[in-house]
Design a protein around this motif. Structure first.
Motif, PDB file in Angstrom:
ATOM      1  N   SER A 202      29.125  -8.654 -31.186  1.00  0.00           N
ATOM      2  CA  SER A 202      29.775  -7.390 -30.827  1.00  0.00           C
ATOM      3  C   SER A 202      31.064  -7.237 -31.609  1.00  0.00           C
ATOM      4  CB  SER A 202      30.052  -7.312 -29.320  1.00  0.00           C
ATOM      5  OG  SER A 202      30.923  -8.338 -28.902  1.00  0.00           O
ATOM      6  N   ARG A 203      31.390  -5.989 -31.923  1.00  0.00           N
ATOM      7  CA  ARG A 203      32.648  -5.682 -32.582  1.00  0.00           C
ATOM      8  C   ARG A 203      33.809  -5.910 -31.619  1.00  0.00           C
ATOM      9  NH1 ARG A 203      31.458   0.184 -35.504  1.00  0.00           N
ATOM     10  NH2 ARG A 203      29.748  -0.487 -36.876  1.00  0.00           N
ATOM     11  N   GLY A 204      35.027  -5.836 -32.150  1.00  0.00           N
ATOM     12  CA  GLY A 204      36.206  -5.933 -31.299  1.00  0.00           C
ATOM     13  C   GLY A 204      36.447  -4.653 -30.516  1.00  0.00           C
ATOM     14  N   ASN A 205      37.323  -4.739 -29.543  1.00  0.00           N
ATOM     15  CA  ASN A 205      37.696  -3.587 -28.724  1.00  0.00           C
ATOM     16  C   ASN A 205      38.943  -2.937 -29.319  1.00  0.00           C
ATOM     17  OD1 ASN A 205      38.270  -1.706 -26.768  1.00  0.00           O
ATOM     18  ND2 ASN A 205      38.533  -3.178 -25.099  1.00  0.00           N
ATOM     19  N   SER A 206      38.775  -1.756 -29.892  1.00  0.00           N
ATOM     20  CA  SER A 206      39.893  -1.029 -30.495  1.00  0.00           C
ATOM     21  C   SER A 206      40.386   0.104 -29.603  1.00  0.00           C
ATOM     22  CB  SER A 206      39.478  -0.462 -31.853  1.00  0.00           C
ATOM     23  OG  SER A 206      38.393   0.447 -31.709  1.00  0.00           O
ATOM     24  N   THR A 207      39.916   0.154 -28.352  1.00  0.00           N
ATOM     25  CA  THR A 207      40.271   1.237 -27.441  1.00  0.00           C
ATOM     26  C   THR A 207      41.348   0.805 -26.441  1.00  0.00           C
ATOM     27  OG1 THR A 207      38.712   0.750 -25.628  1.00  0.00           O
ATOM     28  CG2 THR A 207      37.846   1.896 -27.573  1.00  0.00           C
ATOM     29  N   ALA A 208      41.784   1.764 -25.632  1.00  0.00           N
ATOM     30  CA  ALA A 208      42.834   1.499 -24.639  1.00  0.00           C
ATOM     31  C   ALA A 208      42.277   0.967 -23.330  1.00  0.00           C
ATOM     32  CB  ALA A 208      43.627   2.780 -24.376  1.00  0.00           C
ATOM     33  N   GLN A 209      40.965   0.851 -23.211  1.00  0.00           N
ATOM     34  CA  GLN A 209      40.338   0.422 -21.966  1.00  0.00           C
ATOM     35  C   GLN A 209      39.674  -0.945 -22.143  1.00  0.00           C
ATOM     36  OE1 GLN A 209      40.911   2.365 -19.346  1.00  0.00           O
ATOM     37  NE2 GLN A 209      41.962   3.778 -20.736  1.00  0.00           N
ATOM     38  N   HIS A 210      39.453  -1.626 -21.023  1.00  0.00           N
ATOM     39  CA  HIS A 210      38.736  -2.895 -21.042  1.00  0.00           C
ATOM     40  C   HIS A 210      37.247  -2.659 -21.271  1.00  0.00           C
ATOM     41  CE1 HIS A 210      41.825  -5.797 -19.482  1.00  0.00           C
ATOM     42  NE2 HIS A 210      42.419  -4.632 -19.285  1.00  0.00           N
ATOM     43  N   ARG A 211      36.570  -3.674 -21.782  1.00  0.00           N
ATOM     44  CA  ARG A 211      35.116  -3.667 -21.888  1.00  0.00           C
ATOM     45  C   ARG A 211      34.608  -4.878 -21.132  1.00  0.00           C
ATOM     46  NH1 ARG A 211      31.577  -6.987 -25.291  1.00  0.00           N
ATOM     47  NH2 ARG A 211      32.116  -8.078 -23.371  1.00  0.00           N
ATOM     48  N   ARG A 212      34.232  -4.613 -19.869  1.00  0.00           N
ATOM     49  CA  ARG A 212      33.821  -5.688 -18.973  1.00  0.00           C
ATOM     50  C   ARG A 212      32.299  -5.760 -18.886  1.00  0.00           C
ATOM     51  NH1 ARG A 212      36.816  -3.813 -13.678  1.00  0.00           N
ATOM     52  NH2 ARG A 212      36.091  -1.831 -14.557  1.00  0.00           N
ATOM     53  N   ALA A 213      31.782  -6.975 -18.925  1.00  0.00           N
ATOM     54  CA  ALA A 213      30.348  -7.209 -18.765  1.00  0.00           C
ATOM     55  C   ALA A 213      30.140  -8.392 -17.837  1.00  0.00           C
ATOM     56  CB  ALA A 213      29.689  -7.472 -20.106  1.00  0.00           C
ATOM     57  N   LEU A 214      29.084  -8.320 -17.039  1.00  0.00           N
ATOM     58  CA  LEU A 214      28.677  -9.428 -16.169  1.00  0.00           C
ATOM     59  C   LEU A 214      27.302  -9.874 -16.638  1.00  0.00           C
ATOM     60  CD1 LEU A 214      29.143  -9.486 -12.289  1.00  0.00           C
ATOM     61  CD2 LEU A 214      27.498 -10.898 -13.500  1.00  0.00           C
ATOM     62  N   ILE A 215      27.163 -11.168 -16.905  1.00  0.00           N
ATOM     63  CA  ILE A 215      25.938 -11.708 -17.493  1.00  0.00           C
ATOM     64  C   ILE A 215      25.286 -12.694 -16.535  1.00  0.00           C
ATOM     65  CG2 ILE A 215      25.002 -13.080 -19.391  1.00  0.00           C
ATOM     66  CD1 ILE A 215      28.280 -11.391 -19.984  1.00  0.00           C
ATOM     67  N   THR A 216      23.985 -12.566 -16.364  1.00  0.00           N
ATOM     68  CA  THR A 216      23.193 -13.575 -15.648  1.00  0.00           C
ATOM     69  C   THR A 216      22.209 -14.177 -16.634  1.00  0.00           C
ATOM     70  OG1 THR A 216      21.781 -11.744 -14.871  1.00  0.00           O
ATOM     71  CG2 THR A 216      23.394 -12.633 -13.318  1.00  0.00           C
ATOM     72  N   ASN A 217      21.968 -15.481 -16.501  1.00  0.00           N
ATOM     73  CA  ASN A 217      21.072 -16.182 -17.422  1.00  0.00           C
ATOM     74  C   ASN A 217      19.966 -16.874 -16.645  1.00  0.00           C
ATOM     75  OD1 ASN A 217      20.384 -18.994 -18.833  1.00  0.00           O
ATOM     76  ND2 ASN A 217      20.781 -17.454 -20.406  1.00  0.00           N
ATOM     77  N   PHE A 218      18.747 -16.803 -17.182  1.00  0.00           N
ATOM     78  CA  PHE A 218      17.575 -17.298 -16.469  1.00  0.00           C
ATOM     79  C   PHE A 218      16.715 -18.183 -17.367  1.00  0.00           C
ATOM     80  CE2 PHE A 218      18.807 -13.129 -14.927  1.00  0.00           C
ATOM     81  CZ  PHE A 218      18.958 -13.360 -13.573  1.00  0.00           C
ATOM     82  N   ARG A 219      16.074 -19.189 -16.740  1.00  0.00           N
ATOM     83  CA  ARG A 219      15.109 -20.043 -17.421  1.00  0.00           C
ATOM     84  C   ARG A 219      14.219 -20.683 -16.348  1.00  0.00           C
ATOM     85  NH1 ARG A 219      17.259 -22.662 -21.262  1.00  0.00           N
ATOM     86  NH2 ARG A 219      19.414 -22.006 -21.087  1.00  0.00           N
ATOM     87  N   PRO A 220      13.159 -21.395 -16.745  1.00  0.00           N
ATOM     88  CA  PRO A 220      12.290 -22.022 -15.747  1.00  0.00           C
ATOM     89  C   PRO A 220      13.050 -23.001 -14.864  1.00  0.00           C
ATOM     90  CG  PRO A 220      11.220 -21.991 -17.879  1.00  0.00           C
ATOM     91  CD  PRO A 220      12.631 -21.560 -18.117  1.00  0.00           C
ATOM     92  N   ALA A 221      12.718 -23.006 -13.575  1.00  0.00           N
ATOM     93  CA  ALA A 221      13.403 -23.893 -12.626  1.00  0.00           C
ATOM     94  C   ALA A 221      13.317 -25.353 -13.059  1.00  0.00           C
ATOM     95  CB  ALA A 221      12.804 -23.708 -11.230  1.00  0.00           C
ATOM     96  N   ALA A 222      12.189 -25.750 -13.641  1.00  0.00           N
ATOM     97  CA  ALA A 222      12.040 -27.140 -14.083  1.00  0.00           C
ATOM     98  C   ALA A 222      13.005 -27.475 -15.213  1.00  0.00           C
ATOM     99  CB  ALA A 222      10.600 -27.390 -14.538  1.00  0.00           C
ATOM    100  N   MET A 223      13.298 -26.499 -16.071  1.00  0.00           N
ATOM    101  CA  MET A 223      14.230 -26.728 -17.174  1.00  0.00           C
ATOM    102  C   MET A 223      15.681 -26.756 -16.665  1.00  0.00           C
ATOM    103  SD  MET A 223      12.353 -27.253 -19.802  1.00  0.00           S
ATOM    104  CE  MET A 223      11.314 -28.085 -18.579  1.00  0.00           C
TER     105      MET A 223
END
Length: 248
Positions: A202-223
């Motif tokens: 992603s590019r940098g934030n050149s604006t006056a506002q925040h850029r917030r993201a919430l990430i969830t990550n998934f994989r097999p339960a055995a892994m």
């Protein structure tokens, strides 16, 4: 399981990413916005899991990363974002898929700091079952000027690229280009899933506002169980820096 059609599943498998519009309602976005601000202001103390992905040695954070917020605030696990994204992950990859970890990533205003090209799998130990997906949920509008995501289609089907670490224990980086990639702009509450081997930045934030993201990550339960046996839980002791806070 979340209802996805054959076209969506095929696109994710072949292209390595998939956009899902309006995962969250406006009311749900407002809830996560308030929670997010509590984390950034350290009213919810996650300082042990907090770092600056930019690798900057400055006094203020440019790209705030807070790992495993649900470990600090367990009620998040039962809220819509985690539940809906898990349902989609299972629909994309199978019933044995579970949540591995979550994180918050915020780009502060006027910081103009890119998140370098990388593949998430470069951060992980090698596992026999490589199925993995991250769900990147926009809490604020995400567009080119404030650092929305760019993805290189079909890159997940190629061998993992060589990565190096940016300065001061910052993010990993590899070679990539916007020229052969897709820009994914999102409104708040929409999301994009991408595979562990999908090249993105992603590019940098050149604006006056925040850029917030919430990430969830998934994989097999055995892994996930294999990771934990090897001591991998995606946490770490971190040093907190000053942070510009979102304006209400």
């Amino acid at each position: 399981m979340y209802p996805l059609d054959h076209r969506q599943k095929t696109f994710f498998e072949e292209e390595g990413y998939l956009v899902i519009e309006d995962l969250l309602s406006p009311a749900e976005v407002a809830y996560y916005s308030d929670v997010y601000t509590s984390f950034l202001e350290n009213r919810v103390d996650a300082s042990r899991y907090r770092s600056d992905l930019s690798g900057s040695k400055g006094k203020s954070e440019k790209i705030t990363q807070i790992m495993v917020p649900s470990k600090v605030l367990p009620q998040l696990l039962e809220k819509p974002l985690h539940q809906k994204s898990l349902g989609i992950a299972k629909a994309l990859m199978g019933d044995d898929i579970a949540l591995d970890f979550d994180m918050l990533i915020n780009k502060a205003p006027f910081t103009n700091t890119i998140t370098p090209w990388h593949q998430d799998a470069a951060y992980w130990i090698d596992m026999p079952d490589k199925r993995a997906a991250s769900c990147w949920v926009a809490i604020d509008p995400a567009f080119k000027e404030n650092g929305c995501m760019w993805y290189t289609p079909k890159s997940h089907s190629q061998p993992l690229l060589p990565h190096v670490q940016t300065g001061n224990k910052g993010a990993l980086k590899c070679e990539g280009s916007e020229a052969n990639s897709v820009c994914v702009e999102l409104r708040p509450g929409s999301c994009v899933f991408h595979q562990g081997g999908t090249l993105h930045y992603s590019r940098g934030n050149s604006t006056a506002q925040h850029r917030r993201a919430l990430i969830t990550n998934f994989r097999p339960a055995a892994m996930i169980a294999l990771e934990r046996q090897k001591g991998v839980d995606h946490t770490g002791e971190r040093e907190i820096k000053a942070q510009q806070m979102p304006k209400n």
